[in-house]
Write a protein that holds these residues in place. Structure first.
Motif, PDB file in Angstrom:
ATOM      1  N   ALA A   1       0.833  -1.204   0.000  1.00 24.98           N
ATOM      2  CA  ALA A   1       0.000   0.000   0.000  1.00 24.98           C
ATOM      3  C   ALA A   1       0.868   1.255   0.000  1.00 24.98           C
ATOM      4  O   ALA A   1       0.613   2.216  -0.744  1.00 24.98           O
ATOM      5  N   TYR A   2       1.923   1.243   0.815  1.00 27.30           N
ATOM      6  CA  TYR A   2       2.802   2.417   0.894  1.00 27.30           C
ATOM      7  C   TYR A   2       3.575   2.609  -0.408  1.00 27.30           C
ATOM      8  O   TYR A   2       3.674   3.739  -0.926  1.00 27.30           O
ATOM      9  N   CYS A   3       4.141   1.529  -0.929  1.00 23.04           N
ATOM     10  CA  CYS A   3       4.952   1.639  -2.148  1.00 23.04           C
ATOM     11  C   CYS A   3       4.122   2.108  -3.338  1.00 23.04           C
ATOM     12  O   CYS A   3       4.575   2.943  -4.137  1.00 23.04           O
ATOM     13  N   LEU A   4       2.904   1.591  -3.470  1.00 21.59           N
ATOM     14  CA  LEU A   4       2.041   2.016  -4.570  1.00 21.59           C
ATOM     15  C   LEU A   4       1.645   3.485  -4.407  1.00 21.59           C
ATOM     16  O   LEU A   4       1.544   4.230  -5.398  1.00 21.59           O
ATOM     17  N   GLN A   5       1.429   3.900  -3.158  1.00 22.81           N
ATOM     18  CA  GLN A   5       1.122   5.311  -2.902  1.00 22.81           C
ATOM     19  C   GLN A   5       2.301   6.192  -3.290  1.00 22.81           C
ATOM     20  O   GLN A   5       2.130   7.274  -3.877  1.00 22.81           O
ATOM     21  N   GLN A   6       3.517   5.728  -3.018  1.00 21.52           N
ATOM     22  CA  GLN A   6       4.707   6.469  -3.395  1.00 21.52           C
ATOM     23  C   GLN A   6       4.904   6.484  -4.913  1.00 21.52           C
ATOM     24  O   GLN A   6       5.365   7.476  -5.480  1.00 21.52           O
ATOM     25  N   ASN A   7       4.526   5.388  -5.564  1.00 29.94           N
ATOM     26  CA  ASN A   7       4.581   5.343  -7.025  1.00 29.94           C
ATOM     27  C   ASN A   7       3.701   6.422  -7.641  1.00 29.94           C
ATOM     28  O   ASN A   7       4.086   7.099  -8.599  1.00 29.94           O
ATOM     29  N   ILE A   8       2.507   6.586  -7.059  1.00 33.14           N
ATOM     30  CA  ILE A   8       1.574   7.598  -7.558  1.00 33.14           C
ATOM     31  C   ILE A   8       2.077   9.002  -7.246  1.00 33.14           C
ATOM     32  O   ILE A   8       2.100   9.895  -8.106  1.00 33.14           O
ATOM     33  N   LYS A   9       2.534   9.193  -6.003  1.00 32.77           N
ATOM     34  CA  LYS A   9       3.005  10.506  -5.564  1.00 32.77           C
ATOM     35  C   LYS A   9       4.239  10.957  -6.339  1.00 32.77           C
ATOM     36  O   LYS A   9       4.326  12.117  -6.780  1.00 32.77           O
ATOM     37  N   ASN A  10       5.192  10.057  -6.510  1.00 31.65           N
ATOM     38  CA  ASN A  10       6.457  10.406  -7.163  1.00 31.65           C
ATOM     39  C   ASN A  10       6.470  10.111  -8.662  1.00 31.65           C
ATOM     40  O   ASN A  10       7.492  10.331  -9.324  1.00 31.65           O
ATOM     41  N   LYS A  11       5.351   9.562  -9.136  1.00 29.03           N
ATOM     42  CA  LYS A  11       5.225   9.221 -10.560  1.00 29.03           C
ATOM     43  C   LYS A  11       6.345   8.271 -11.017  1.00 29.03           C
ATOM     44  O   LYS A  11       6.961   8.450 -12.064  1.00 29.03           O
ATOM     45  N   THR A  12       6.600   7.274 -10.146  1.00 29.41           N
ATOM     46  CA  THR A  12       7.677   6.315 -10.433  1.00 29.41           C
ATOM     47  C   THR A  12       7.143   4.959 -10.902  1.00 29.41           C
ATOM     48  O   THR A  12       7.918   4.040 -11.137  1.00 29.41           O
ATOM     49  N   GLY A  13       5.825   4.821 -11.011  1.00 25.37           N
ATOM     50  CA  GLY A  13       5.256   3.553 -11.419  1.00 25.37           C
ATOM     51  C   GLY A  13       5.730   3.107 -12.793  1.00 25.37           C
ATOM     52  O   GLY A  13       5.896   1.907 -13.054  1.00 25.37           O
ATOM     53  N   LYS A  14       6.000   4.071 -13.661  1.00 24.12           N
ATOM     54  CA  LYS A  14       6.433   3.737 -15.021  1.00 24.12           C
ATOM     55  C   LYS A  14       7.823   3.100 -15.047  1.00 24.12           C
ATOM     56  O   LYS A  14       8.198   2.449 -16.029  1.00 24.12           O
ATOM     57  N   GLU A  15       8.578   3.275 -13.946  1.00 24.49           N
ATOM     58  CA  GLU A  15       9.940   2.747 -13.919  1.00 24.49           C
ATOM     59  C   GLU A  15       9.982   1.221 -13.983  1.00 24.49           C
ATOM     60  O   GLU A  15      10.978   0.645 -14.417  1.00 24.49           O
TER      61      GLU A  15
END
Length: 343
Positions: free
Chosen positions: A230-244
């Motif tokens: 939950a935290y990591c996915l939230q950080q992916n959204i916040k930092n826009k790092t999901g595409k990495e």
């Protein structure tokens, strides 16, 4: 002889855990939250699930075994432990492998050993309870000495040297995060305790004691995975790092996944080894109860060895190194004291 075998198995698992953060340096072009989530899939889901299968009685399945009682509390404690696991990773980020693990694991050793004893009604000022308390106090003393060595290192290093050793070094923030990680990580021990009916059911059905506790470990790590995911996915959204996750080249992606899998497998080895080692300590009740603290103490010792190998203590003066080594000696002595008391 059984005691030595049990301690040796726990030590092997401890070395694996202490080595699990080394592959971080091999992961490329992924942010922290990306690495943490992917290695968590292996550390908290894949390997614990495979291990749990070893503890399933013939003619049964995991769900039937979990129905023996204690499954939900184990998962809930796992969710709480997940907060500790999450902040544990952050403590590595701010303090490095050596100091971060030392503070977090030391706190975890104390609370993780005493919480189950207190909740079971054990008197900590008499008999076996007193030996546990003495062992934990020695462990915490060793951690305090190591923490002092860390503060000495911080004072004697320039800002450039700190950044060279640990990229995001931040002593105050790191200490607070590490202490929180230690307290919350102790919930793992409570999760294992809550799942005792499952372990007993497995043994009654013919499963060897070496593997009987593995299905409980999966429940706890599953709860922890939910928190971290939950935290990591939230950080992916916040930092826009999901595409990495998939924007890297194919060779880099394979490299990252393989090293995340290695990190996850090494991390899980500590609890695989703990459960197997405990099966050899049944004749030593105090040592069995102290096994959690033994694991954490060995984790601290091995993590500092890795810290030296990774040159995280580079630039520290002789006094700082002597204080560090003294803390490690005190840590190991806690295991020796409890073991001698059982002799």
């Amino acid at each position: 002889m059984n005691t030595l075998i049990g301690l040796f198995i726990i030590a092997i698992g401890s070395f694996g855990q202490s080595s699990s953060y080394v592959p971080i340096n091999k992961v490329k072009q992924w942010s922290w939250e990306n690495f943490w989530l992917v290695q968590g899939v292996f550390a908290w889901l894949v390997f614990p699930f495979l291990g749990a299968l070893l503890g399933v009685p013939a003619g049964s399945d995991l769900f039937q075994l979990w129905a023996s009682g204690g499954a939900l509390p184990s998962i809930i404690y796992g969710v709480l432990w997940g907060v500790g696991g999450l902040t544990f990773g952050l403590s590595m980020r701010y303090l490095g492998v050596a100091l971060g693990q030392s503070i977090a694991l030391g706190t975890c050793a104390g609370f993780g050993t005493l919480f189950p004893a207190i909740f079971s009604g054990k008197d900590l000022f008499q008999g076996e309870g007193l030996m546990l308390l003495i062992g934990v106090c020695i462990t915490l003393a060793g951690i305090a000495i190591i923490g002092y060595a860390g503060s000495l290192r911080s004072k004697n290093m320039t800002e450039e040297e700190r950044k060279a050793a640990v990229k995001d070094f931040a002593l105050t923030k790191g200490l607070l995060v590490a202490l929180l990680a230690g307290v919350m990580s102790a919930c793992f021990a409570l999760g294992l305790e809550a799942g005792t009916p499952i372990k007993e059911a497995a043994i009654s059905a013919g499963v060897e004691g070496l593997y009987a506790g593995l299905p409980v470990i999966f429940l706890v790590t599953f709860g922890g995975f939910m928190t971290n995911a939950a935290y990591c996915l939230q950080q992916n959204i916040k930092n826009k790092t999901g595409k990495e996750y998939f924007s890297v080249s194919r060779s880099t992606w394979i490299n990252n996944v393989l090293f995340c899998a290695l990190a996850g497998g090494l991390w899980y080895s500590q609890f695989f080894g703990l459960e197997m080692g405990k099966s050899f300590l049944e004749e030593s009740p105090v040592l069995l109860a102290f096994s959690w603290s033994i694991l954490m103490s060995l984790n601290v010792t091995f993590s500092n060895v890795w810290g030296m190998i990774l040159k995280e203590w580079k630039g520290a003066n002789k006094l700082t190194i002597m204080v560090l080594l003294s803390g490690l000696v005190v840590l190991v002595s806690s295991i020796i004291v409890v073991a001698m008391a059982q002799a």
